[in-house]
Design a protein around this motif. Structure first.
Motif, PDB file in Angstrom:
ATOM      1  N   UNK A   1     -19.804 113.464  99.347  1.00 21.87           N
ATOM      2  CA  UNK A   1     -19.795 112.002  99.327  1.00 21.87           C
ATOM      3  C   UNK A   1     -18.581 111.484  98.558  1.00 21.87           C
ATOM      4  N   UNK A   2     -18.348 110.184  98.640  1.00 21.90           N
ATOM      5  CA  UNK A   2     -17.179 109.569  98.012  1.00 21.90           C
ATOM      6  C   UNK A   2     -17.466 108.105  97.717  1.00 21.90           C
ATOM      7  N   UNK A   3     -16.609 107.506  96.904  1.00 24.23           N
ATOM      8  CA  UNK A   3     -16.603 106.064  96.669  1.00 24.23           C
ATOM      9  C   UNK A   3     -15.328 105.481  97.278  1.00 24.23           C
ATOM     10  N   UNK A   4     -15.451 104.320  97.914  1.00 24.99           N
ATOM     11  CA  UNK A   4     -14.277 103.596  98.409  1.00 24.99           C
ATOM     12  C   UNK A   4     -14.167 102.309  97.602  1.00 24.99           C
ATOM     13  N   UNK A   5     -12.986 102.044  97.040  1.00 21.22           N
ATOM     14  CA  UNK A   5     -12.783 100.875  96.192  1.00 21.22           C
ATOM     15  C   UNK A   5     -12.444  99.653  97.037  1.00 21.22           C
ATOM     16  N   UNK A   6     -13.451  98.808  97.268  1.00 28.98           N
ATOM     17  CA  UNK A   6     -13.264  97.577  98.028  1.00 28.98           C
ATOM     18  C   UNK A   6     -12.381  96.602  97.242  1.00 28.98           C
ATOM     19  N   UNK A   7     -12.649  96.503  95.938  1.00 23.55           N
ATOM     20  CA  UNK A   7     -11.880  95.640  95.032  1.00 23.55           C
ATOM     21  C   UNK A   7     -11.884  96.285  93.658  1.00 23.55           C
TER      22      UNK A   7
ATOM     23  N   UNK B   1     -15.584  96.718  92.747  1.00 22.65           N
ATOM     24  CA  UNK B   1     -16.569  97.039  93.786  1.00 22.65           C
ATOM     25  C   UNK B   1     -16.335  98.415  94.387  1.00 22.65           C
ATOM     26  N   UNK B   2     -16.958  99.453  93.818  1.00 17.83           N
ATOM     27  CA  UNK B   2     -16.944 100.772  94.465  1.00 17.83           C
ATOM     28  C   UNK B   2     -18.076 100.854  95.483  1.00 17.83           C
ATOM     29  N   UNK B   3     -17.778 101.335  96.674  1.00 12.20           N
ATOM     30  CA  UNK B   3     -18.788 101.478  97.720  1.00 12.20           C
ATOM     31  C   UNK B   3     -18.998 102.966  97.994  1.00 12.20           C
TER      32      UNK B   3
END
Length: 323
Positions: free
Chosen positions: A234-240, A243-245
């Motif tokens: 799994x991973x986190x995507x930094x929207x802002x 805001x990690x998604x």
């Protein structure tokens, strides 16, 4: 991104809609929310005006949704007992009474739960010396004497945060004094003694710390994909910036160097163990690229990086630290 497509909109489309008990008004975009009726489920709000989308945690039975990390994780405490590197090594038991309960490593380097009061009802576990001492020489709790109590004025007391200092009541006034460099305060002797071989040492917590800082992890990383330190797939995507998604990879792939891949990263070493071959054991230790360290593995949990005592290295054959 190269490799497996991990676009956020694609994930939204393939998700299954679950039982929705609330709406997305007032939530942050891409916010994950726990499903209170199902520990392996969670909702995602992609905008305030959208309907929440329901997801399941990965198929592995051990994974549930964790509100602290806003992701699917294993039990973040991971281990229920410490790993031993030497006979006689001791650890505080955070699940018991910190004044009397502790773990002690036996000759087979297995931790055994024990209590100071089993041999002496008036003894207490000294965190700094890692041994049982008479109650009159150790203040449980925060370790600070109450100078309004007459019995606390008649001696010096250990500072449980620092081996080289101690408390003393002068009348009703609380004072703190330091030992000379290289010395530690011995409450039994009521004086400072040479701290040879680190006889006195402030213990480190053997439970792994929380590695995800949701508030700060995306600062300076907007638009980037960051690995999940608890789950290799799994991973986190930094929207802002704030805001990690979180999202798992598709098709049971591993996340490594910014993409989902079939290759297993070295940090996922515990997930490659054949536990059936090790049965009935549910724990083991594996070599680390740094010979002074090793990976502690427990069945169903991620690897925990450990360090051998100073001067020791990890013995791959015996799976323990030695000189």
């Amino acid at each position: 991104m190269k490799g497996t497509a991990i676009g956020l909109l694609t994930l939204a489309l393939i998700a299954n809609v679950g039982a929705i008990s609330w709406d997305c008004m007032g939530t942050k975009p891409y916010q994950l929310q726990k499903d209170d009726s199902y520990e392996k489920g969670y909702f995602v709000c992609f905008t305030e005006k959208s309907d929440p989308i329901f997801y399941d945690c990965p198929d592995e039975d051990e994974y549930t949704f964790n509100e602290k990390t806003e992701s699917c994780t294993l039990d973040l405490d991971g281990r229920t007992e410490p790993s031993c590197t030497a006979v006689g090594e001791t650890f505080i038991d955070p699940s018991g009474d910190p004044c009397v309960d502790y773990w002690e490593c036996d000759v087979s380097l297995s931790p055994t739960h024990t209590s100071c009061t089993s041999s002496d009802p008036d003894s207490r576990f000294n965190l700094l010396l890692q041994q049982c001492v008479p109650e009159k020489y150790w203040l449980c709790g925060n370790g600070i004497p109450d100078c309004n109590q007459v019995e606390h004025r008649n001696q010096r007391w250990s500072d449980i945060q620092d081996c080289g200092s101690f408390y003393q009541c002068i009348g009703k006034t609380l004072t703190k004094q330091n030992c000379p460099s290289g010395y530690y305060f011995n409450a039994t002797a009521q004086s400072c003694l040479h701290n040879t071989r680190e006889y006195c040492k402030v213990p480190e917590d053997w439970l792994p710390p929380l590695l995800v800082d949701l508030e700060n992890m995306c600062k300076g990383n907007v638009g980037k994909f960051l690995p999940d330190p608890y789950y290799c797939k799994a991973y986190y995507y930094c929207i802002s910036e704030d805001t990690p998604y979180w999202s798992p990879c598709d098709n049971n792939m591993y996340f490594d160097n910014g993409i989902c891949t079939k290759n297993v990263p070295s940090t996922c070493i515990c997930e490659t163990i054949d536990w059936e071959a090790l049965s009935p054991s549910k724990t083991t230790s594996l070599a680390h690229p740094d010979p002074s360290k090793y990976y502690f593995c427990q069945k169903g949990f991620v690897a925990v990086e450990e360090s051998c005592p100073v001067g020791m290295v990890f013995n791959v054959r015996e799976k323990l630290c030695s000189y």
